[in-house]
Design a protein around this motif. Sequence first.
Motif, PDB file in Angstrom:
ATOM      1  N   GLU A  66       6.863 -53.558  12.425  1.00 47.97           N
ATOM      2  CA  GLU A  66       6.881 -54.001  13.818  1.00 47.97           C
ATOM      3  C   GLU A  66       6.504 -52.859  14.752  1.00 47.97           C
ATOM      4  OE1 GLU A  66       7.220 -57.004  14.942  1.00 47.97           O
ATOM      5  OE2 GLU A  66       7.555 -57.881  12.963  1.00 47.97           O
ATOM      6  N   THR A  67       5.534 -53.116  15.602  1.00 48.04           N
ATOM      7  CA  THR A  67       5.125 -52.124  16.604  1.00 48.04           C
ATOM      8  C   THR A  67       5.084 -52.797  17.973  1.00 48.04           C
ATOM      9  OG1 THR A  67       2.777 -52.630  16.222  1.00 48.04           O
ATOM     10  CG2 THR A  67       3.753 -50.821  14.951  1.00 48.04           C
ATOM     11  N   ALA A  68       5.121 -51.978  19.008  1.00 46.62           N
ATOM     12  CA  ALA A  68       5.062 -52.506  20.368  1.00 46.62           C
ATOM     13  C   ALA A  68       3.751 -53.251  20.578  1.00 46.62           C
ATOM     14  CB  ALA A  68       5.206 -51.367  21.375  1.00 46.62           C
ATOM     15  N   GLY A  69       3.852 -54.450  21.099  1.00 48.35           N
ATOM     16  CA  GLY A  69       2.652 -55.228  21.378  1.00 48.35           C
ATOM     17  C   GLY A  69       2.117 -55.997  20.183  1.00 48.35           C
ATOM     18  N   SER A  70       2.786 -55.930  19.029  1.00 51.97           N
ATOM     19  CA  SER A  70       2.302 -56.660  17.857  1.00 51.97           C
ATOM     20  C   SER A  70       2.488 -58.153  18.063  1.00 51.97           C
ATOM     21  CB  SER A  70       3.041 -56.195  16.598  1.00 51.97           C
ATOM     22  OG  SER A  70       4.436 -56.425  16.722  1.00 51.97           O
ATOM     23  N   ASP A  71       1.562 -58.935  17.495  1.00 50.60           N
ATOM     24  CA  ASP A  71       1.572 -60.377  17.671  1.00 50.60           C
ATOM     25  C   ASP A  71       2.429 -61.015  16.579  1.00 50.60           C
ATOM     26  OD1 ASP A  71       0.866 -63.169  17.799  1.00 50.60           O
ATOM     27  OD2 ASP A  71      -0.864 -62.560  18.987  1.00 50.60           O
ATOM     28  N   ALA A  72       3.428 -61.801  16.988  1.00 51.90           N
ATOM     29  CA  ALA A  72       4.331 -62.425  16.020  1.00 51.90           C
ATOM     30  C   ALA A  72       3.610 -63.453  15.155  1.00 51.90           C
ATOM     31  CB  ALA A  72       5.498 -63.084  16.756  1.00 51.90           C
ATOM     32  N   GLN A  73       2.467 -63.962  15.614  1.00 52.64           N
ATOM     33  CA  GLN A  73       1.726 -64.957  14.846  1.00 52.64           C
ATOM     34  C   GLN A  73       0.819 -64.340  13.782  1.00 52.64           C
ATOM     35  OE1 GLN A  73       0.181 -67.048  18.568  1.00 52.64           O
ATOM     36  NE2 GLN A  73       0.585 -68.799  17.230  1.00 52.64           N
ATOM     37  N   ALA A  74       0.598 -63.053  13.879  1.00 59.67           N
ATOM     38  CA  ALA A  74      -0.293 -62.392  12.927  1.00 59.67           C
ATOM     39  C   ALA A  74       0.359 -62.332  11.545  1.00 59.67           C
ATOM     40  CB  ALA A  74      -0.637 -60.991  13.409  1.00 59.67           C
ATOM     41  N   THR A  75      -0.460 -62.445  10.509  1.00 59.64           N
ATOM     42  CA  THR A  75       0.016 -62.297   9.140  1.00 59.64           C
ATOM     43  C   THR A  75      -0.770 -61.196   8.452  1.00 59.64           C
ATOM     44  OG1 THR A  75      -1.510 -64.021   8.366  1.00 59.64           O
ATOM     45  CG2 THR A  75       0.730 -64.706   8.938  1.00 59.64           C
ATOM     46  N   HIS A  76      -0.122 -60.534   7.493  1.00 56.12           N
ATOM     47  CA  HIS A  76      -0.729 -59.416   6.786  1.00 56.12           C
ATOM     48  C   HIS A  76      -0.801 -59.730   5.299  1.00 56.12           C
ATOM     49  CE1 HIS A  76       0.347 -57.552  10.594  1.00 56.12           C
ATOM     50  NE2 HIS A  76      -0.379 -56.498  10.277  1.00 56.12           N
ATOM     51  N   TRP A  77      -1.957 -59.384   4.710  1.00 58.32           N
ATOM     52  CA  TRP A  77      -2.186 -59.674   3.306  1.00 58.32           C
ATOM     53  C   TRP A  77      -2.606 -58.397   2.586  1.00 58.32           C
ATOM     54  CZ3 TRP A  77      -1.325 -64.584   1.345  1.00 58.32           C
ATOM     55  CH2 TRP A  77      -1.043 -65.560   2.316  1.00 58.32           C
ATOM     56  N   LEU A  78      -1.890 -58.084   1.508  1.00 54.96           N
ATOM     57  CA  LEU A  78      -2.155 -56.864   0.748  1.00 54.96           C
ATOM     58  C   LEU A  78      -2.995 -57.180  -0.485  1.00 54.96           C
ATOM     59  CD1 LEU A  78       0.213 -53.941   0.021  1.00 54.96           C
ATOM     60  CD2 LEU A  78      -1.002 -54.994  -1.884  1.00 54.96           C
ATOM     61  N   PHE A  79      -4.112 -56.468  -0.628  1.00 56.39           N
ATOM     62  CA  PHE A  79      -4.982 -56.574  -1.799  1.00 56.39           C
ATOM     63  C   PHE A  79      -4.814 -55.283  -2.599  1.00 56.39           C
ATOM     64  CE2 PHE A  79      -6.629 -59.372   1.373  1.00 56.39           C
ATOM     65  CZ  PHE A  79      -7.239 -60.432   0.712  1.00 56.39           C
ATOM     66  N   PRO A  80      -4.222 -55.345  -3.789  1.00 48.02           N
ATOM     67  CA  PRO A  80      -3.857 -54.115  -4.503  1.00 48.02           C
ATOM     68  C   PRO A  80      -4.961 -53.530  -5.363  1.00 48.02           C
ATOM     69  CG  PRO A  80      -3.041 -56.017  -5.698  1.00 48.02           C
ATOM     70  CD  PRO A  80      -3.710 -56.557  -4.451  1.00 48.02           C
ATOM     71  N   ARG A  81      -4.780 -52.242  -5.632  1.00 49.90           N
ATOM     72  CA  ARG A  81      -5.482 -51.506  -6.689  1.00 49.90           C
ATOM     73  C   ARG A  81      -7.005 -51.464  -6.536  1.00 49.90           C
ATOM     74  NH1 ARG A  81      -1.835 -50.518 -11.116  1.00 49.90           N
ATOM     75  NH2 ARG A  81      -3.668 -49.641 -12.136  1.00 49.90           N
ATOM     76  N   PHE A  82      -7.459 -50.897  -5.447  1.00 44.26           N
ATOM     77  CA  PHE A  82      -8.884 -50.573  -5.302  1.00 44.26           C
ATOM     78  C   PHE A  82      -9.074 -49.112  -5.698  1.00 44.26           C
ATOM     79  CE2 PHE A  82      -8.863 -54.403  -2.874  1.00 44.26           C
ATOM     80  CZ  PHE A  82     -10.150 -54.912  -2.998  1.00 44.26           C
ATOM     81  N   ARG A  83     -10.101 -48.864  -6.478  1.00 42.21           N
ATOM     82  CA  ARG A  83     -10.379 -47.518  -6.964  1.00 42.21           C
ATOM     83  C   ARG A  83     -11.418 -46.862  -6.055  1.00 42.21           C
ATOM     84  NH1 ARG A  83      -9.342 -45.141 -11.848  1.00 42.21           N
ATOM     85  NH2 ARG A  83     -10.726 -43.426 -12.513  1.00 42.21           N
ATOM     86  N   VAL A  84     -11.109 -45.686  -5.546  1.00 40.92           N
ATOM     87  CA  VAL A  84     -12.029 -44.927  -4.705  1.00 40.92           C
ATOM     88  C   VAL A  84     -12.474 -43.712  -5.513  1.00 40.92           C
ATOM     89  CG1 VAL A  84     -12.369 -43.740  -2.515  1.00 40.92           C
ATOM     90  CG2 VAL A  84     -10.797 -45.690  -2.642  1.00 40.92           C
ATOM     91  N   GLU A  85     -13.727 -43.734  -5.962  1.00 39.46           N
ATOM     92  CA  GLU A  85     -14.260 -42.649  -6.781  1.00 39.46           C
ATOM     93  C   GLU A  85     -15.168 -41.753  -5.946  1.00 39.46           C
ATOM     94  OE1 GLU A  85     -14.423 -44.364 -11.297  1.00 39.46           O
ATOM     95  OE2 GLU A  85     -16.153 -44.788 -10.031  1.00 39.46           O
ATOM     96  N   LEU A  86     -15.290 -40.498  -6.369  1.00 41.42           N
ATOM     97  CA  LEU A  86     -16.178 -39.545  -5.714  1.00 41.42           C
ATOM     98  C   LEU A  86     -17.345 -39.233  -6.648  1.00 41.42           C
ATOM     99  CD1 LEU A  86     -13.625 -37.053  -4.109  1.00 41.42           C
ATOM    100  CD2 LEU A  86     -14.600 -39.157  -3.147  1.00 41.42           C
ATOM    101  N   PHE A  87     -18.555 -39.312  -6.114  1.00 39.32           N
ATOM    102  CA  PHE A  87     -19.773 -39.097  -6.891  1.00 39.32           C
ATOM    103  C   PHE A  87     -20.455 -37.821  -6.409  1.00 39.32           C
ATOM    104  CE2 PHE A  87     -18.800 -43.563  -6.905  1.00 39.32           C
ATOM    105  CZ  PHE A  87     -19.129 -44.005  -8.179  1.00 39.32           C
ATOM    106  N   ARG A  88     -20.852 -36.987  -7.358  1.00 33.68           N
ATOM    107  CA  ARG A  88     -21.475 -35.712  -7.009  1.00 33.68           C
ATOM    108  C   ARG A  88     -22.758 -35.896  -6.202  1.00 33.68           C
ATOM    109  NH1 ARG A  88     -19.696 -31.206  -9.887  1.00 33.68           N
ATOM    110  NH2 ARG A  88     -21.700 -30.195  -9.498  1.00 33.68           N
ATOM    111  N   ASP A  89     -23.532 -36.965  -6.517  1.00 32.00           N
ATOM    112  CA  ASP A  89     -24.801 -37.144  -5.814  1.00 32.00           C
ATOM    113  C   ASP A  89     -24.624 -37.734  -4.418  1.00 32.00           C
ATOM    114  OD1 ASP A  89     -24.067 -39.681  -6.518  1.00 32.00           O
ATOM    115  OD2 ASP A  89     -25.903 -40.174  -7.612  1.00 32.00           O
ATOM    116  N   ASP A  90     -23.392 -37.971  -4.006  1.00 32.54           N
ATOM    117  CA  ASP A  90     -23.148 -38.456  -2.643  1.00 32.54           C
ATOM    118  C   ASP A  90     -22.298 -37.453  -1.866  1.00 32.54           C
ATOM    119  OD1 ASP A  90     -23.419 -40.115  -0.494  1.00 32.54           O
ATOM    120  OD2 ASP A  90     -21.980 -41.619  -1.166  1.00 32.54           O
TER     121      ASP A  90
END
Length: 204
Positions: A66-90
């Motif tokens: 809960e934060t100031a000004g947050s909308d009570a009607q808003a909903t939050h959805w968590l999508f788990p386990r995304f892998r963030v890899e680092l590539f030498r050529d980038d």
Amino acid sequence: MSSPARSRPAIEVDVVMRREPVSGPMSRWQAWRWVLADVMVRTDPEDTGPAPEHEAHEPHAVEPVETAGSDAQATHWLFPRFRVELFRDDAEGYFLNLNSPNPCFWVFWRADEERLLDGEPMAVPQIVTLSYHDAGRWLDAQERVDQVAAPEVVVDWLRGFVDATYQPEPKKRKRPDSFKPLTDRFGQPVRISTDKRRGGAPGH
């Protein structure tokens, strides 16, 4: 027997998307909109194992902080386990991110017509990156891309990778002006004679 390939530096993160009501005149055409709410680091780089053969990102509803000004009607959805890899050529893409005012994660997401919420498509993250170049390519392709600030631990990890891998392109040496060919006002080459005239005016 050949040795196994060295795995790339990586972390795992969870992505939180927020569904919030649209206010104002736009609400006549669109009742809800999706925005990126957060990217939460799930593992330290040292604790991230090899990439799984299949990554499942089944979402589930979560209670927001809960934060100031947050909308009570808003909903939050968590999508788990995304892998963030680092590539030498980038490495340059990560360098540009680090040198921006606010180093960040970028999340490329799409509206999934097969995954509905109250009859409307759900916003489903596709890829999470720390590369400025990745985000630019997605935006050029008219994809939906949102960003959120990366925590300091991720910025430090990324900086260590860039310091070890990024090699700036050497600047080409500018040719001195004295080596440029002389031309007249019509662009024709000009020949300069170094012969000294002797005597007086011509004909004398």
